[in-house]
Design a protein around this motif. Structure first.
Motif, PDB file in Angstrom:
ATOM      1  N   ALA A   1      11.354  -4.376 -15.627  1.00  0.00           N
ATOM      2  CA  ALA A   1      10.959  -5.291 -14.464  1.00  0.00           C
ATOM      3  C   ALA A   1      11.599  -6.576 -14.805  1.00  0.00           C
ATOM      4  O   ALA A   1      12.166  -7.228 -14.100  1.00  0.00           O
ATOM      5  CB  ALA A   1       9.418  -5.455 -14.328  1.00  0.00           C
ATOM      6  N   ASN A   2      11.727  -7.153 -16.145  1.00  0.00           N
ATOM      7  CA  ASN A   2      12.266  -8.396 -16.546  1.00  0.00           C
ATOM      8  C   ASN A   2      13.792  -8.069 -16.468  1.00  0.00           C
ATOM      9  O   ASN A   2      14.547  -9.189 -16.172  1.00  0.00           O
ATOM     10  CB  ASN A   2      11.980  -8.520 -18.007  1.00  0.00           C
ATOM     11  CG  ASN A   2      10.614  -9.060 -18.221  1.00  0.00           C
ATOM     12  OD1 ASN A   2       9.884  -9.973 -17.369  1.00  0.00           O
ATOM     13  ND2 ASN A   2       9.726  -8.474 -19.121  1.00  0.00           N
ATOM     14  N   ILE A   3      14.264  -7.154 -16.655  1.00  0.00           N
ATOM     15  CA  ILE A   3      15.838  -6.773 -16.468  1.00  0.00           C
ATOM     16  C   ILE A   3      16.178  -7.131 -15.063  1.00  0.00           C
ATOM     17  O   ILE A   3      17.202  -7.814 -14.757  1.00  0.00           O
ATOM     18  CB  ILE A   3      16.290  -5.428 -17.119  1.00  0.00           C
ATOM     19  CG1 ILE A   3      16.102  -5.336 -18.453  1.00  0.00           C
ATOM     20  CG2 ILE A   3      17.653  -4.995 -16.553  1.00  0.00           C
ATOM     21  CD1 ILE A   3      16.548  -4.209 -19.067  1.00  0.00           C
TER      22      ILE A   3
ATOM     23  N   GLY B   1      21.406 -13.599 -11.865  1.00  0.00           N
ATOM     24  CA  GLY B   1      22.846 -13.599 -12.277  1.00  0.00           C
ATOM     25  C   GLY B   1      23.188 -13.006 -13.667  1.00  0.00           C
ATOM     26  O   GLY B   1      24.387 -13.148 -13.988  1.00  0.00           O
ATOM     27  N   ILE B   2      22.246 -12.471 -14.417  1.00  0.00           N
ATOM     28  CA  ILE B   2      22.701 -11.825 -15.521  1.00  0.00           C
ATOM     29  C   ILE B   2      23.211 -10.400 -15.451  1.00  0.00           C
ATOM     30  O   ILE B   2      22.768  -9.585 -14.959  1.00  0.00           O
ATOM     31  CB  ILE B   2      21.514 -12.148 -16.832  1.00  0.00           C
ATOM     32  CG1 ILE B   2      20.707 -13.266 -16.799  1.00  0.00           C
ATOM     33  CG2 ILE B   2      21.755 -11.262 -17.913  1.00  0.00           C
ATOM     34  CD1 ILE B   2      21.796 -14.525 -17.350  1.00  0.00           C
TER      35      ILE B   2
ATOM     36  N   PHE C   1      16.191 -17.477 -17.442  1.00  0.00           N
ATOM     37  CA  PHE C   1      17.780 -17.014 -17.382  1.00  0.00           C
ATOM     38  C   PHE C   1      18.720 -17.985 -16.103  1.00  0.00           C
ATOM     39  O   PHE C   1      19.676 -18.102 -16.054  1.00  0.00           O
ATOM     40  CB  PHE C   1      18.013 -15.635 -16.992  1.00  0.00           C
ATOM     41  CG  PHE C   1      17.585 -14.797 -18.437  1.00  0.00           C
ATOM     42  CD1 PHE C   1      18.753 -15.002 -19.547  1.00  0.00           C
ATOM     43  CD2 PHE C   1      16.741 -14.222 -18.782  1.00  0.00           C
ATOM     44  CE1 PHE C   1      18.669 -14.156 -20.622  1.00  0.00           C
ATOM     45  CE2 PHE C   1      16.468 -13.549 -19.933  1.00  0.00           C
ATOM     46  CZ  PHE C   1      17.383 -13.615 -20.985  1.00  0.00           C
ATOM     47  N   THR C   2      17.802 -18.250 -15.009  1.00  0.00           N
ATOM     48  CA  THR C   2      18.352 -19.212 -13.938  1.00  0.00           C
ATOM     49  C   THR C   2      18.748 -20.404 -14.737  1.00  0.00           C
ATOM     50  O   THR C   2      19.930 -21.056 -14.498  1.00  0.00           O
ATOM     51  CB  THR C   2      17.309 -19.283 -12.969  1.00  0.00           C
ATOM     52  OG1 THR C   2      17.089 -18.272 -12.365  1.00  0.00           O
ATOM     53  CG2 THR C   2      18.044 -20.339 -12.015  1.00  0.00           C
TER      54      THR C   2
ATOM     55  N   LEU D   1      28.788 -16.431 -22.632  1.00  0.00           N
ATOM     56  CA  LEU D   1      28.451 -15.148 -22.094  1.00  0.00           C
ATOM     57  C   LEU D   1      26.602 -15.177 -22.349  1.00  0.00           C
ATOM     58  O   LEU D   1      26.270 -15.721 -23.415  1.00  0.00           O
ATOM     59  CB  LEU D   1      28.738 -14.214 -23.171  1.00  0.00           C
ATOM     60  CG  LEU D   1      30.446 -13.841 -22.843  1.00  0.00           C
ATOM     61  CD1 LEU D   1      30.764 -12.766 -23.995  1.00  0.00           C
ATOM     62  CD2 LEU D   1      30.646 -13.265 -21.392  1.00  0.00           C
ATOM     63  N   LEU D   2      25.975 -15.003 -21.457  1.00  0.00           N
ATOM     64  CA  LEU D   2      24.439 -14.874 -21.411  1.00  0.00           C
ATOM     65  C   LEU D   2      23.947 -13.383 -21.589  1.00  0.00           C
ATOM     66  O   LEU D   2      24.480 -12.794 -20.690  1.00  0.00           O
ATOM     67  CB  LEU D   2      23.729 -15.545 -20.458  1.00  0.00           C
ATOM     68  CG  LEU D   2      24.132 -16.978 -20.406  1.00  0.00           C
ATOM     69  CD1 LEU D   2      23.591 -17.883 -19.190  1.00  0.00           C
ATOM     70  CD2 LEU D   2      23.191 -17.564 -21.541  1.00  0.00           C
ATOM     71  N   THR D   3      23.426 -13.086 -22.574  1.00  0.00           N
ATOM     72  CA  THR D   3      22.772 -11.586 -22.796  1.00  0.00           C
ATOM     73  C   THR D   3      21.395 -11.719 -22.817  1.00  0.00           C
ATOM     74  O   THR D   3      20.722 -12.486 -23.560  1.00  0.00           O
ATOM     75  CB  THR D   3      23.339 -10.934 -23.784  1.00  0.00           C
ATOM     76  OG1 THR D   3      24.650 -10.795 -23.753  1.00  0.00           O
ATOM     77  CG2 THR D   3      22.934  -9.586 -24.155  1.00  0.00           C
ATOM     78  N   ALA D   4      20.699 -10.906 -22.143  1.00  0.00           N
ATOM     79  CA  ALA D   4      19.203 -10.702 -22.127  1.00  0.00           C
ATOM     80  C   ALA D   4      18.701  -9.578 -23.041  1.00  0.00           C
ATOM     81  O   ALA D   4      18.990  -8.600 -23.020  1.00  0.00           O
ATOM     82  CB  ALA D   4      18.653 -10.559 -20.568  1.00  0.00           C
TER      83      ALA D   4
END
Length: 300
Positions: free
Chosen positions: A216-218, A225-226, A191-192, A202-205
């Protein structure tokens, strides 16, 4: 010291991603009540349904009724696998559409009988036409970390596929740990890179909780920065093409963690629990997420 966002947007995927592979056929009225209560809980972006062939996804056979009767949220998303699905979704009043493709060729072929390149080629005229009509387009990128058939997916492959969609003008990239194998270091790194590569999209995980690492991943993605995350009330969902993959990360667990970090989501847990109460009797397995179990115990 790392920094965290003050606000986070939760995209609720329970009504679509959470239910599409559910063995029990959930009645339309139950789905509509579920959606209404999710909206009342403060959800402003939601995947409502999918315009796919009922032959392949019987759970979504009421897509038109859901989209026309639901009390729509600010961004009411319909998943559309092809041009026909797009046409039906727009006719039903969808204000945002989602398309999907897997980074892994094998996963993509198992899923929709096309290679990744063939999928992008088929979606290209569809997306271009939608953007001419100023329709919000969300591109769901599956198997961004691991594939159940090919193993580890390289970051450069993910970036390249995302680059193709960004070039077509999509508004959002929802990047998924489809089988729930990512770890926090991998999440932070990917995500970096995505933020550096696509600062205007817009970036969504999107994390699955197969190995109980979704939160933990969130947290790692927050550090990257997400500030947008897909989640599913009750942790509903799963992937039919990935043996052993469990449901999406639970909305209630994500909201609770963010609350503890003083990050605002605008979502009210008490009302969210009522939505889960509505859907729980109609799914084929008990809902046992951490916060929902606590809520049930306190309710007595």
């Amino acid at each position: 010291m790392f920094s965290l966002p003050k606000d986070v947007t939760i995209i609720e995927v329970g009504p679509r991603d959470g239910l599409q592979n559910e063995k029990n056929q959930v009645e339309t009225e139950v789905k509509l009540k579920f959606i209404q209560q999710l909206k009342e809980a403060g959800i402003t972006e939601m995947e409502l349904t999918s315009f796919v062939s009922p032959k392949w996804v019987p759970q979504m056979k009421d897509a038109k009724e859901i989209m026309t009767r639901a009390d729509l949220v600010e961004r009411s998303i319909a998943l559309t696998p092809n041009a026909k699905g797009v046409e039906l979704a727009l006719e039903a009043g969808a204000n945002s559409l989602a398309v999907f493709v897997g980074v892994s060729n094998t996963f993509n072929q198992k899923n929709i009988n096309r290679t990744t390149a063939e999928s992008v080629e088929a979606l290209t005229p569809v997306i271009l036409k939608l953007k001419e009509q100023n329709v919000f387009v969300r591109a769901c990128i599956s198997t961004a970390f691991y594939c159940p058939y090919e193993g580890k997916v390289e970051v450069d492959e993910v970036i390249e596929l995302c680059r193709q969609f960004v070039a077509l003008g999509v508004d959002e990239l929802s990047v998924a740990d489809t089988i729930g194998m990512a770890n926090p270091v991998e999440s932070y790194e990917l995500f970096t890179r995505l933020r550096q590569s696509f600062p205007s999209v817009l970036l969504t995980a999107h994390f699955h909780d197969t190995r109980k690492m979704a939160l933990a991943n969130i947290f790692a993605s927050l550090q990257a920065g997400i500030d947008r995350f897909d989640s599913s009330a009750g942790g509903l969902g799963g992937c039919p093409f990935a043996k052993g993959a469990t449901g999406n990360v639970a909305t209630e667990d994500v909201v609770n963690m963010l609350n503890s970090l003083k990050i605002d989501t605008g979502i009210h847990l008490d009302t969210l629990f009522l939505a889960i109460d509505t859907i729980a009797p109609h799914v084929s397995h008990p809902i046992e997420t951490g916060m929902y179990r606590l809520y049930q115990n306190e309710k007595g």
